[in-house]
Enzyme design. Structure first.
Site, PDB file in Angstrom:
ATOM      1  N   TYR A   1       4.862   1.991   3.953  1.00  0.00           N
ATOM      2  CA  TYR A   1       5.530   0.890   5.008  1.00  0.00           C
ATOM      3  C   TYR A   1       7.032   0.891   4.807  1.00  0.00           C
ATOM      4  CZ  TYR A   1       0.649  -0.066   6.018  1.00  0.00           C
ATOM      5  OH  TYR A   1      -0.722   0.199   5.842  1.00  0.00           O
TER       6      TYR A   1
ATOM      7  N   HIS B   1      -6.348  -1.268  14.117  1.00  0.00           N
ATOM      8  CA  HIS B   1      -5.823  -1.061  12.695  1.00  0.00           C
ATOM      9  C   HIS B   1      -4.304  -1.190  12.812  1.00  0.00           C
ATOM     10  CE1 HIS B   1      -6.834   0.022   8.613  1.00  0.00           C
ATOM     11  NE2 HIS B   1      -5.950   0.789   8.457  1.00  0.00           N
TER      12      HIS B   1
ATOM     13  N   LYS C   1     -12.544  -2.139   1.042  1.00  0.00           N
ATOM     14  CA  LYS C   1     -12.590  -0.883   0.788  1.00  0.00           C
ATOM     15  C   LYS C   1     -12.822  -0.608  -0.773  1.00  0.00           C
ATOM     16  CE  LYS C   1     -10.399   3.551   2.455  1.00  0.00           C
ATOM     17  NZ  LYS C   1      -9.334   4.084   3.062  1.00  0.00           N
TER      18      LYS C   1
ATOM     19  N   ARG D   1      -2.998  -4.229  11.184  1.00  0.00           N
ATOM     20  CA  ARG D   1      -3.070  -4.434   9.737  1.00  0.00           C
ATOM     21  C   ARG D   1      -1.508  -3.800   9.411  1.00  0.00           C
ATOM     22  NH1 ARG D   1      -5.700  -4.102   4.687  1.00  0.00           N
ATOM     23  NH2 ARG D   1      -5.387  -2.147   3.479  1.00  0.00           N
TER      24      ARG D   1
ATOM     25  N   HIS E   1      -4.947  -2.303  -1.687  1.00  0.00           N
ATOM     26  CA  HIS E   1      -4.471  -1.091  -2.054  1.00  0.00           C
ATOM     27  C   HIS E   1      -4.844  -0.828  -3.480  1.00  0.00           C
ATOM     28  CE1 HIS E   1      -1.953  -0.285   2.063  1.00  0.00           C
ATOM     29  NE2 HIS E   1      -3.145  -0.062   2.275  1.00  0.00           N
TER      30      HIS E   1
ATOM     31  N   ARG F   1      -8.707  -5.211   7.625  1.00  0.00           N
ATOM     32  CA  ARG F   1      -9.392  -4.044   8.378  1.00  0.00           C
ATOM     33  C   ARG F   1     -10.272  -4.647   9.444  1.00  0.00           C
ATOM     34  NH1 ARG F   1      -9.227  -2.796   2.829  1.00  0.00           N
ATOM     35  NH2 ARG F   1      -8.116  -1.092   2.410  1.00  0.00           N
TER      36      ARG F   1
END
Length: 262
Positions: free
Chosen positions: A258, A223, A143, A226, A249, A118
């Protein structure tokens, strides 16, 4: 121990809430006023579900933690939740954009594309987070405040070493000029002006300008590098669990987006 960006976001929504109710003092308001404001965001302003939940988290923190006043159960009408596939650059598009950038923004973009970082993670990298012998880098408190290990592209080793040398030179110069120590995570905010990393908005502006120069007309930004990293990894045959770990994640369903792009 919230991030500074989170603090600013929470303050923004508390201010919006107070202005919505005619600048009444929070002592005079409670759950009913919170419900009215959040439903206004959904029904009148047509805010998305995610925006409304950020506002809810802000007010919950303000009342429950700061004012020690429990909001209890709220009757809310949540906004629409949009599930769009993420924008992705092709490999040629990513290289064309990076070619238009100058350092250090170029290096930041290469790290985002080559390691799946990120923008905040790329800008906060420290020297100790790079392991050239193992070809990996450590993301500290990404995150959700989770650490993770991801790949370090071998092609960036020389450029990263030059950046490390530059940073060390600047640090020595600052110490010689009596500027003082660098900022450390979780240290109190003192108001002292210190050298800090590049502002994320500078990266966003540079990437948008590079996209325009490269005639890439997608609705995208930094972004997207990424997103493109994740797509390249899946295209090359990496299993989805591995890609999930590299991206950090918490839920594999987030990574599965994706697959739809592919």
């Amino acid at each position: 121990n919230y991030r500074y960006a989170t603090e600013k976001t929470y303050v923004h929504w508390v201010v919006q809430y107070i202005r919505f109710h005619g600048k009444r003092h929070p002592d005079e308001m409670g759950p009913a006023e919170v419900e009215a404001f959040l439903n206004h965001l959904s029904v009148i302003r047509s805010c998305t579900d995610s925006t409304q939940r950020v506002a809810l988290n802000s007010l919950a923190c303000f009342y429950n933690k700061f004012r020690k006043q429990e909001l209890g159960t709220l009757n809310l009408r949540f906004g629409r939740r949009f599930k769009r596939p993420p924008a992705v650059f092709s490999h040629d598009e990513a290289l064309a954009i990076i070619e238009q950038l100058d350092d250090p923004i170029r290096l930041v973009s290469q790290l985002m594309y080559g390691s799946g970082l990120r923008i905040s993670e790329a800008l906060r990298l420290r020297v100790k987070d790079l392991d050239f012998s193992m070809q990996q880098l450590i993301v500290r408190e990404g995150k959700g405040k989770r650490d993770r290990v991801t790949v370090l592209p071998r092609g960036l080793e020389d450029r990263l070493n030059r950046q490390i040398a530059l940073a060390a030179s600047l640090h020595d110069q600052d110490r010689a000029n009596g500027v003082g120590p660098v900022w450390m995570p979780y240290a109190p905010q003192t108001g002292i002006v210190r050298r800090h990393h590049i502002h994320p908005d500078r990266v966003r502006r540079a990437v948008r300008a590079a996209m325009e120069s490269a005639r890439i007309l997608k609705h995208a930004g930094p972004h997207t590098f990424r997103h493109s990293f994740a797509t390249r990894m899946l295209e090359q045959g990496y299993d989805i669990r591995t890609v999930q770990e590299l991206l950090g994640h918490s839920d594999v369903s987030t990574t599965e987006r994706y697959l739809h792009v592919m």
